[in-house]
Structure formats: C-alpha cells, structure tokens
Design a protein around this motif. Structure first.
Motif, short mmCIF file in Angstrom:
data_model
loop_
_atom_site.label_atom_id
_atom_site.label_comp_id
_atom_site.label_asym_id
_atom_site.label_seq_id
_atom_site.Cartn_x
_atom_site.Cartn_y
_atom_site.Cartn_z
N ARG A 1 -78.07 27.07 -33.81
CA ARG A 1 -78.56 25.82 -34.39
C ARG A 1 -78.32 24.65 -33.45
O ARG A 1 -79.20 23.79 -33.27
CB ARG A 1 -77.84 25.58 -35.72
CG ARG A 1 -78.30 24.38 -36.48
CD ARG A 1 -77.64 24.39 -37.83
NE ARG A 1 -78.01 23.25 -38.62
CZ ARG A 1 -77.70 23.11 -39.90
NH1 ARG A 1 -77.02 24.07 -40.51
NH2 ARG A 1 -78.06 22.05 -40.55
N GLU B 1 -81.72 23.05 -32.32
CA GLU B 1 -82.12 21.93 -33.18
C GLU B 1 -81.39 20.62 -32.92
O GLU B 1 -81.89 19.57 -33.31
CB GLU B 1 -81.88 22.31 -34.65
CG GLU B 1 -82.63 23.52 -35.11
CD GLU B 1 -82.24 23.93 -36.52
OE1 GLU B 1 -81.69 23.10 -37.27
OE2 GLU B 1 -82.47 25.10 -36.86
N PRO C 1 -73.19 18.89 -39.42
CA PRO C 1 -73.10 18.87 -40.89
C PRO C 1 -71.65 18.98 -41.36
O PRO C 1 -70.81 19.59 -40.70
CB PRO C 1 -73.89 20.12 -41.30
CG PRO C 1 -74.80 20.40 -40.15
CD PRO C 1 -74.04 19.97 -38.92
N GLN D 1 -71.44 20.73 -46.67
CA GLN D 1 -72.85 21.06 -46.47
C GLN D 1 -73.00 22.48 -45.93
O GLN D 1 -73.87 23.23 -46.37
CB GLN D 1 -73.50 20.08 -45.49
CG GLN D 1 -73.69 18.69 -46.05
CD GLN D 1 -74.11 17.70 -44.97
OE1 GLN D 1 -73.54 17.67 -43.87
NE2 GLN D 1 -75.10 16.90 -45.28
N LEU D 2 -72.16 22.83 -44.97
CA LEU D 2 -72.23 24.18 -44.38
C LEU D 2 -71.88 25.25 -45.40
O LEU D 2 -72.50 26.32 -45.43
CB LEU D 2 -71.33 24.28 -43.15
CG LEU D 2 -71.75 23.42 -41.95
CD1 LEU D 2 -70.67 23.43 -40.88
CD2 LEU D 2 -73.09 23.88 -41.41
N GLN D 3 -70.89 24.97 -46.26
CA GLN D 3 -70.53 25.94 -47.30
C GLN D 3 -71.71 26.24 -48.21
O GLN D 3 -71.99 27.41 -48.51
CB GLN D 3 -69.38 25.39 -48.15
CG GLN D 3 -68.04 25.39 -47.45
CD GLN D 3 -66.99 24.74 -48.33
OE1 GLN D 3 -66.78 25.15 -49.46
NE2 GLN D 3 -66.35 23.71 -47.81
N VAL D 4 -72.40 25.18 -48.63
CA VAL D 4 -73.55 25.36 -49.52
C VAL D 4 -74.71 26.04 -48.79
O VAL D 4 -75.28 27.01 -49.29
CB VAL D 4 -74.00 23.99 -50.10
CG1 VAL D 4 -75.32 24.10 -50.82
CG2 VAL D 4 -72.92 23.43 -51.01
N GLU D 5 -75.01 25.56 -47.61
CA GLU D 5 -76.16 26.08 -46.86
C GLU D 5 -76.02 27.55 -46.50
O GLU D 5 -76.98 28.31 -46.58
CB GLU D 5 -76.34 25.25 -45.58
CG GLU D 5 -77.56 25.62 -44.79
CD GLU D 5 -77.80 24.73 -43.59
OE1 GLU D 5 -78.55 25.15 -42.70
OE2 GLU D 5 -77.23 23.61 -43.53
N TYR D 6 -74.80 27.95 -46.10
CA TYR D 6 -74.60 29.33 -45.66
C TYR D 6 -73.93 30.22 -46.71
O TYR D 6 -73.74 31.41 -46.48
CB TYR D 6 -73.79 29.36 -44.35
CG TYR D 6 -74.60 28.83 -43.19
CD1 TYR D 6 -75.44 29.67 -42.46
CD2 TYR D 6 -74.54 27.49 -42.82
CE1 TYR D 6 -76.19 29.20 -41.40
CE2 TYR D 6 -75.29 27.00 -41.75
CZ TYR D 6 -76.11 27.86 -41.05
OH TYR D 6 -76.86 27.38 -40.00
N GLY D 7 -73.56 29.65 -47.85
CA GLY D 7 -72.96 30.43 -48.92
C GLY D 7 -71.63 31.05 -48.54
O GLY D 7 -71.37 32.22 -48.84
#
Length: 78
Positions: free
Chosen positions: A21, A25, A33, A37-43
């Motif tokens: 990433r 990007e 992030p 945010q990373l916890q939610v995005e990557y589960g």
C-alpha cells in the motif's frame, strides 16, 4: 485480509500488505491510517496492527511523530 494459509504471523502478513500500500498508493510524508482504521479495514486486532507497524518502522517505511501519528518515510520508498 485473507485467511491464514501459511505459518506466517498475522503481523507479518499485515506488514506485507501495508508495504504494498505504501509503495502503490502513498507518498513520502503522507499520514498513515490510524490503528483503529487499520483494525476495521483489515479485520485484525490492535496487537496485530501494533506488530505490523513495529515491523514497518524497523524497516524504515514508517516514522512516528509524537502526538500526531505515523507517516510514510522517504527511506521506505527507495
């Protein structure tokens, strides 16, 4: 994040995804992030995110600024 298919620890798998990433990007100086945010995005758990960020810092991809968060480092892009 894909299901575990190897013996690779989750923090290392996340660090690998985040490295891609960063290269694909993000630019030097971009704010990374947040852990939440990373916890939610990557589960993943907060411990997995901490492990991944620790790896990326050790490799020079990410730097921390006290009270501001993590940022993409120039060295990680070389």
């Amino acid at each position: 994040m894909p299901a575990k298919t190897t013996g690779e620890p989750a923090g290392q798998r996340l660090a690998r995804a985040l490295r891609r990433r960063i290269v694909d990007e993000l630019s030097e100086g971009d704010q990374f992030p947040s852990s939440a945010q990373l916890q939610v995005e990557y589960g993943v758990s907060s411990a997995v995110v901490r492990d991944a960020i620790k790896i990326l810092k050790a490799e020079g991809f990410v730097v921390s600024q006290q009270g501001k968060g993590e940022f993409v480092a120039a060295i990680g892009l070389s």
